[in-house]
Design an enzyme around this catalytic site. Structure first.
Site, short mmCIF file in Angstrom:
data_model
loop_
_atom_site.label_atom_id
_atom_site.label_comp_id
_atom_site.label_asym_id
_atom_site.label_seq_id
_atom_site.Cartn_x
_atom_site.Cartn_y
_atom_site.Cartn_z
CG ASP A 1 -2.00 -0.96 1.22
OD1 ASP A 1 -2.30 -1.42 0.12
OD2 ASP A 1 -2.58 -1.27 2.27
CG ASP B 1 -4.68 -0.20 5.42
OD1 ASP B 1 -5.49 -0.52 4.53
OD2 ASP B 1 -4.09 0.90 5.42
CG ASP C 1 -6.55 -4.20 1.74
OD1 ASP C 1 -6.83 -4.06 0.55
OD2 ASP C 1 -6.12 -3.29 2.46
#
Length: 960
Positions: free
Chosen positions: A387, A692, A696
């Site tokens: 990310d 997070d 996901d």
């Protein structure tokens, strides 16, 4: 005698004056989902009142209040099954087949020894084997017990979730274990419900109750039809505040959890491979042992063996039955000894020690391992999909740009029309999951919520003078569409209390909000038409901010006519078109210090880094360049940066062709991330993924290694991951990679060391048994070698810290053999040297040194052990010629070497009867050390011999 005075006996039941409702009623209320029973207690507000909770302010949170609630309703902790004692692991060690064989041999040896030599001297050999076996059991049991304790500690850390509660009018974070009945808990997407409770207020709350009911459908929770929330369930959409009614063992989840014990018997892929290796070696050992048994029995019964006086040991019809049985037991013991030395019992122990040691050290390096297998798999990772927010950037967001219309507003609210300011106030205050707290008028504001929410609230309160409470009181929220990572926007439908008008406010990714608008407001409050020319100007403004690394958020508004509102109300939808653009803000999230170095380290180690972000393509490109994922000055191919939608719309063949070239994926959804992971795995990559959010979870589960974020990560993401990165920092991901490689390399070092011992001992004993009719190294001596080499050797090599050179090699593929050609070269060279030296001593040692047979056997045993001590240094480096590099940093290694030598001196010089040895003089010790020390120059010289890259095993398979 005088009559005694009369007494009255009373049973006093103390009245709980603080709470007007008991625990049993609260448990039944939620468990039975009984709305009628709830109404009898005046609904949720009635229950809150009975628990002494103010629905706005929460409980007071004072020490006395918390203590009182603990006493009345219990704490939010679960009873766990008792942890396994050391006795459990001792019993488990006794179940090992080789241990049982040893115990049988020890018992036979003890019985026949006492019968033959009497109780005073006959117990030595059998007793020695027993002592050695119990030492092996003790070491194995203690190691497994410590590993179990380590897992218990880890589970305590991983279960300690931080929860948002309202106490004394202030929103604050506390541990899940500190929650009490009466607390008001704030829930958002991805949170785990920490206790049983009732829905107070919120919007669009959907909960996944599959952990409780097994049903995969999401359940809507609201105030009227279903206000019941259960501990352990997950929030999948919306947000709310809940009133806690039961904690710990009084919740349904608590009763379930008390029946479950953490399973620490997980076998990692490497352990499975090692067990197969051990099994294969064991079969070879059994075959050789059987051969030796047959040869020795044939030699004995054909009269080819003699006793100490040179007489034949077996004469048909003359030799006593006792003597025959003693001789056969001795021969069986020799065969069993070969099995003992060949089976590398230290391998599983080495893996356990390495994994537990690395887990401990990784925790200190901000990585909490949830699954043991992730430690070793990470060493093979070829691609890391990361990310942007939090991992590559600091996640400390601040609004640095504000555009109203097509003007950049530098001087705050002073030059803006009050009408526009009021609309922005509504859009910020009512369309947020964050909150603002201020103890008194002179103190600082405190903001809570996600980093983006905090940045916007901070800007609105400090720059635009937003009064959160006043704005909230002037309007009524009628409908909410919560933010999610697919739509990248959130909306709210409000009714103004002063004039009854209905308005819709949207907030989200700038280009997505811009696409919903047909007009825009300027600073004076004028609403202007948004034609193609003006739209292009706004797109350029957004791209300009994004190119300088800013995250662009837009606000839009529309007053909804009454008849349209009624129609939307029926459809449970918000108006999504013909909106007026209110303004654009640019949020700066600076890159983490050291992240560029971490990215370069990974790339240098042959690991491909891909950034997957929800930001637009210009912001993504700017941040990727700043972090070193895209190189400045280098020509970037058109396939290196793509948008999620573009990637999604590729044909499967195009995706497979382009996936390896992609460096950055912008405006991606969780589905795009999952799709990329699947494509990379199909291409043969070992993929690590950071995540997070709740969405996901599929990608984290699909990846070979799922890495969730400890600070920003939702509980759903953490549960789906293998490793939790405590500080959300990409540099910690690079550290995990280094540790993963360290685990794999350390185990390879120990395998090389262990197999050298096994090959040498097997050959020496086999040759000696077949040619001379007896084994050179006794059962006790070989058990001693096994003990110090398996346990102390495993500890020495398994605890080597990660080195810089680990990140200079390409990743180890899934299919690469555990024993490489380099390892075969090293171990065969050392084993052949040891075999040559020890067989020379076996057949010519007495004449070379002019000693007795007993002293010569001691010289062989001592030289063999010292060879292993010197070879332990060689095993530190598989490829490097300088095996002493960094040795001063590993004090444990030096300590273990010193301990091994000290124990060997004690064994030879002081435990003569136990070890069946004779004392050696200084010259003999010097000779043993000199012979063993030659292992170093041989180890150095052999590393000049080149080896083919292709594994030997692959050639064998091909021929087969």
């Amino acid at each position: 005698m005088p009559r005694s005075s009369s007494h009255v006996s009373l049973t006093v039941i103390p009245e709980n004056r603080l709470f007007q409702i008991d625990q049993t009623t609260l448990v039944e209320l939620v468990k039975e989902k009984n709305i009628e029973k709830l109404k009898k207690h005046d609904g949720v507000d009635g229950v809150a009142s009975a628990l002494g909770t103010d629905t706005e302010v929460g409980i007071s949170g004072s020490t006395e209040d918390i203590a009182c609630r603990h006493e009345a309703f219990g704490s939010n902790t679960y009873k766990k099954p008792p942890t396994k004692t050391i006795l459990h692991f001792v019993i488990e060690a006794f179940k090992n087949l080789t241990i049982m064989i040893h115990l049988g041999c020890a018992a036979l040896s003890l019985g026949f020894g006492i019968k033959e030599h009497g109780p005073k001297e006959g117990w030595y050999e059998g007793g020695s084997i027993l002592v050695a076996v119990f030492l092996v059991i003790a070491v194995s049991a203690i190691s497994n017990y410590r590993q179990n304790r380590q897992f218990d500690k880890l589970s305590k850390v991983s279960n300690n979730i931080q929860i948002d509660v309202v106490r004394g009018g202030r929103r604050q974070q506390i541990s899940i274990f500190d929650i009490v009945v009466g607390d008001i808990v704030c829930l958002k997407i991805g949170d785990q419900v920490p206790a049983d409770g009732l829905f107070l207020d919120g919007h669009s709350l959907h909960v996944d109750e599959s952990s409780m009911t097994g049903e995969s459908d999401h359940v809507e929770v609201n105030r009227c039809q279903n206000p019941f929330l259960f501990s352990g369930t997950k929030v999948v959409d919306g947000y709310s505040r809940m009133l806690v009614t039961s904690v710990g063992m009084n919740t349904t989840w608590g009763q379930m959890m008390s029946q479950i014990s953490g399973d620490t018997n997980e076998q990692t892929p490497l352990q499975v491979r090692l067990n197969k290796l051990t099994s294969s070696i064991g079969k070879v050992g059994l075959a050789v042992a059987f051969l030796v048994l047959v040869v020795l029995l044939v030699r004995y019964f054909t009269g080819n063996t003699t006793d100490e006086n040179g007489n034949r040991e077996f004469n048909r019809g003359k030799t006593k039955a006792d003597d025959v049985i003693n001789a056969v037991v001795g021969i069986v013991a020799a065969a069993v000894t070969i099995v003992v030395v060949v089976i590398p019992e230290g391998l599983p122990l080495a893996v356990t020690l390495t994994l537990v040691y690395s887990m401990k050290r990784m925790m200190a390096d901000q990585a909490m391992v949830r699954k043991l297998s992730a430690c070793e798999t990470m060493g093979s990772a070829t691609t890391i999909c990361t990310d942007k927010t939090g991992a590559l950037t600091l996640n400390r967001m601040k609004v640095t740009k504000f555009w109203l219309g097509q003007e950049s507003m530098e001087e705050g609210a002073s030059s803006i029309s009050p009408f526009v300011v009021d609309l922005i106030h509504q859009g910020v205050a009512l369309n947020t999951t964050g909150s603002v707290y201020r103890a008194s008028s002179g103190t600082e504001f405190k903001f809570s919520g996600s980093p983006t929410e905090k940045a916007i609230l901070s800007w609105a309160v400090l720059e635009l003078k937003l009064d959160m409470e006043k704005t909230k009181k002037s309007c009524e929220i009628r409908q909410v569409e919560a933010f999610n990572s697919q739509k990248k926007r959130s909306g709210v439908l409000i009714g103004k209390k002063d004039d009854g008008t209905v308005h819709v406010h949207w907030k989200g990714a700038a280009e997505m909000i811009l696409a919903m608008c047909s007009s825009y407001c300027d600073a004076s409050g004028m609403v202007k038409d948004l034609n193609n020319k003006e739209r292009t100007k706004f797109e350029q403004i957004i791209q300009g901010m994004a190119a300088s690394g800013l995250r662009c958020i837009a606000f839009a508004h529309k007053q909804v006519p009454k008849e349209e509102y009624e129609n939307l109300k029926e459809q449970k939808k918000l108006k999504e078109d013909s909106l007026a653009l209110l303004g654009l803000v640019g949020i700066k999230d600076p890159c983490r210090p050291g992240v560029k170095k971490a990215v370069e380290d990974c790339q240098y180690a042959g690991v491909d880094i891909k950034m997957i972000t929800g930001d637009n393509v210009f912001t993504a490109r700017a941040i990727a360049t700043e972090c070193g994922i895209l190189r400045r000055g280098k020509e970037i191919s058109s396939d290196a940066v793509v948008e999620g939608e573009e990637f999604r719309n590729y044909t499967p063949e195009e995706r497979m062709e382009k996936v390896e070239k992609i460096r950055v994926m912008a405006r991606s959804s969780p589905f795009d991330k999952l799709l990329m992971v699947q494509c990379l795995k199909q291409k043969g990559h070992v993929v690590a993924v950071t995540g997070d959010g709740t969405n996901d979870a599929p990608a984290l589960k699909e990846a070979d290694i799922g890495l969730s974020m400890g600070i920003q990560g939702t509980e759903v993401a953490k549960e789906s991951s293998d490793i939790v990165i405590s500080d959300d920092n990409f540099a910690s991901v690079a550290t995990v990679l280094r540790w993963g490689r360290c685990v794999y390399t350390n185990i390879q070092k120990f395998i090389q060391f262990q197999l050298t011992v096994n090959v040498a001992a097997l050959c020496i004993n086999f040759v000696a048994a077949v040619s001379a009719g007896e084994v050179t190294l006794t059962a006790v001596q070989l058990l001693w070698v096994n003990l110090i080499m398996d346990t102390l050797g495993a500890l020495a090599l398994a605890t080597e810290p990660p080195t810089r050179e680990l990140m200079e090699k390409p990743p180890v593929g899934r299919t690469e053999p555990l024993i490489t050609n380099i390892m075969w070269r090293n171990l065969l060279a050392q084993a052949l040297y040891q075999i040559a030296v020890l067989l020379t001593l076996q057949f010519s040692g007495e004449s070379i040194f002019g000693v007795t047979e007993k002293v010569n056997d001691t010289l062989i045993f001592n030289t063999f052990v010292l060879c292993q001590v010197f070879n332990e240094f060689n095993a530190r480096k598989l490829e490097k010629k300088n095996v002493f590099e960094g040795i001063h940093k590993n004090k444990l290694f030096m300590g273990i070497i010193a301990t091994t030598i000290l124990l060997q001196v004690v064994m030879v010089e002081f435990l003569k009867r136990f070890a069946d040895t004779e004392r050696l003089n200084w010259g003999q010790w010097g000779a043993c050390i000199a012979i063993a020390a030659l292992s170093w120059p041989i180890g150095w010289a052999v590393k000049f011999i080149p080896v083919p890259q292709k594994p030997i095993s692959s050639n064998l398979k091909w021929r087969k």
